[in-house]
Every structure is written in structure tokens, then in C-alpha cells.
Design a protein around this motif. Structure first.
Motif, PDB file in Angstrom:
ATOM      1  N   PRO A 194       0.841  -1.202   0.000  1.00 44.97           N
ATOM      2  CA  PRO A 194       0.000   0.000   0.000  1.00 44.97           C
ATOM      3  C   PRO A 194       0.877   1.252   0.000  1.00 44.97           C
ATOM      4  N   MET A 195       0.485   2.229  -0.809  1.00 40.40           N
ATOM      5  CA  MET A 195       1.262   3.457  -0.943  1.00 40.40           C
ATOM      6  C   MET A 195       0.353   4.663  -0.697  1.00 40.40           C
ATOM      7  N   ASN A 196       0.898   5.686  -0.036  1.00 40.35           N
ATOM      8  CA  ASN A 196       0.176   6.946   0.176  1.00 40.35           C
ATOM      9  C   ASN A 196       0.581   7.958  -0.886  1.00 40.35           C
ATOM     10  N   ILE A 197      -0.421   8.664  -1.438  1.00 36.09           N
ATOM     11  CA  ILE A 197      -0.142   9.688  -2.435  1.00 36.09           C
ATOM     12  C   ILE A 197      -1.238  10.744  -2.391  1.00 36.09           C
ATOM     13  N   SER A 198      -0.866  11.994  -2.631  1.00 34.11           N
ATOM     14  CA  SER A 198      -1.830  13.082  -2.735  1.00 34.11           C
ATOM     15  C   SER A 198      -1.635  13.763  -4.087  1.00 34.11           C
TER      16      SER A 198
END
Length: 238
Positions: free
Chosen positions: A220-224
Motif C-alpha cells: 500500500p502506498m500513500n499519495i496526494s
């Protein structure tokens, strides 16, 4: 820019509290323009590893439609928006990917396929500076807050051999909050119709990719996402 969110909320509250109690003049508006996503980097959502996936984008298209009330120097509106950009480049970096006599690390960059789109619902406040001469040109400033529905559509490496693209393609959707800031000018062309041109800065909170996402090797990766837009449109006053 994310640190400006408390200030943004305060601005919207001030605008809302300054609205007179009597009903305003209703209007509807529509805008179209070009949007440029800033380069974005996804970071791992779990564990201590610092692998990243970076995205670069082509310019894209944005559309908005809104209904609102004009109270004179202030306006309040609800806006539905859409913006989409093709992904041009992907870059992976993972310092723990391999180790040899020269140390550990990997960085790989490739052309990309697919696009990222955002469907947004925003609550906007406006402050209008009315004309002081015979030019009839109005200047406005705006701030908004709301929700963004983010959709990855078959984003992956741009290899032409279908199996490689399919094996590493990412398709998923998530919803998060977002805010926007903008400024522009409006020119009346009749008693009911105004033409406006505006700049808009848009920013979202993080979303997290799925834990079975092939593009990020099941991590899982966080991105905005933040973007800059130039738009033109029409406003119709009822």
C-alpha cells in the motif's frame, strides 16, 4: 500548501458569516480549461521501508459546473468538477531492493500508460471586487473545501508488450478531502451573462492504494494530488 488548510477554513467561515441574512441573486456557472498536475511521489503506507513510486503527468482537461447565490460583494456556491491527466513517466526507487559489493539500492524510470482523474464536489466562497470605473471588469478571489473521488485508470509502465503492461497496471478508486484557492476576472456581456477567466490551485489529502496493487508490488502506498488550472467560463445570473 497543505498547512494553509486552517487558514482556508477560516476564510470560508468569514465569508459565510459576512453574508447578509436576506436572499441573494441565484446564478449558475460552467468553466473549462487546462490542468497541470504537479509531479507526485507515492510513499509506503506500512513498515519502515522507504521505497517510492514517482509520477509525472502530461497536461490535461478540467471542467466545472456550479450553482450559487450572489450577495453583492460575496458569493457562496456548490461546485461539481472533473480533471484528468495522462501519466507520462513512472520512477521506482527502493534502496533495499538488492545488495551487492557496491551497496544496496535501485532506481528505475520508464514511460507510462494510463491516467489519473479526480471528480470533486466543493463548497466555495467568493469575494468580489466590484468595478470602480466604467470598465465593468470585476476581480474575484475564491476558496473552497470538499471531497475528491480519485481514480487510477490502468496506470503502469509504457512497455508495448501487453503482458508486462497488464501485470504492472494499477486501477483503483479512493475518496478523500480536498481544498482549492483561486482568483480571476469577470466581464459582463449582458445583464444576465458574465465571462470569467481564472487561475485555480487544487490540493487533496492522501489516498492509499490497495494492498494487492501490482504497480507497487502489493505494498500500500500513500499519495496526494495537487494541480494548477487555467479556466474560462460563463456565469448566468437568474
Amino acid at each position: 500548501m497543505k498547512k494553509t488548510l486552517p487558514l482556508l477554513v477560516a476564510v470560508i467561515l468569514v465569508i459565510g458569516c459576512s453574508v447578509p441574512s436576506f436572499a441573494g441573486n441565484p446564478y449558475a456557472s460552467a468553466n473549462i480549461g487546462l490542468v497541470w498536475y504537479e509531479d507526485e511521489t507515492a510513499t509506503q503506507a506500512e513498515g519502515d521501508e522507504d521505497a517510492t513510486v514517482s509520477f509525472e503527468f502530461d497536461s490535461g482537461i478540467t471542467l466545472t459546473g456550479a450553482i450559487g447565490y450572489d450577495f453583492g460583494t460575496t458569493r457562496l456556491e456548490a461546485e461539481l468538477g472533473y480533471q484528468t491527466n495522462d501519466v507520462s513517466t513512472l520512477k521506482w526507487e527502493d534502496p533495499n531492493y538488492y545488495c551487492d559489493g557496491d551497496g544496496c539500492g535501485e532506481s528505475d524510470k520508464a514511460g507510462a500508460t494510463g491516467n489519473v482523474s479526480l471528480t470533486t464536489f466543493m463548497f466555495n466562497g467568493y469575494y468580489d471586487i466590484k468595478p470602480m470605473d466604467d470598465s465593468n471588469v470585476e476581480i474575484f478571489f475564491t476558496a473552497g473545501i470538499g471531497a475528491a473521488f480519485v481514480h487510477f485508470d490502468e496506470v503502469g509502465p509504457g512497455w508495448e508488450s501487453g503482458d508486462l503492461v497488464k501485470d504492472y497496471t494499477s486501477t483503483f478508486s479512493e475518496t478523500t478531502w480536498a481544498y482549492q484557492l483561486g482568483a480571476g476576472v469577470a466581464i459582463p456581456v449582458s445583464d444576465e451573462i458574465m465571462i470569467d477567466a481564472r487561475y485555480r490551485y487544487f490540493d487533496s489529502a492522501d489516498i492509499t492504494s490497495r494492498d494487492d496493487d501490482e504497480l507497487t508490488d502489493d505494498d500500500p502506498m500513500n499519495i496526494s494530488f495537487d494541480s494548477h488550472s487555467a479556466l474560462v467560463g460563463l456565469r448566468y445570473n437568474f
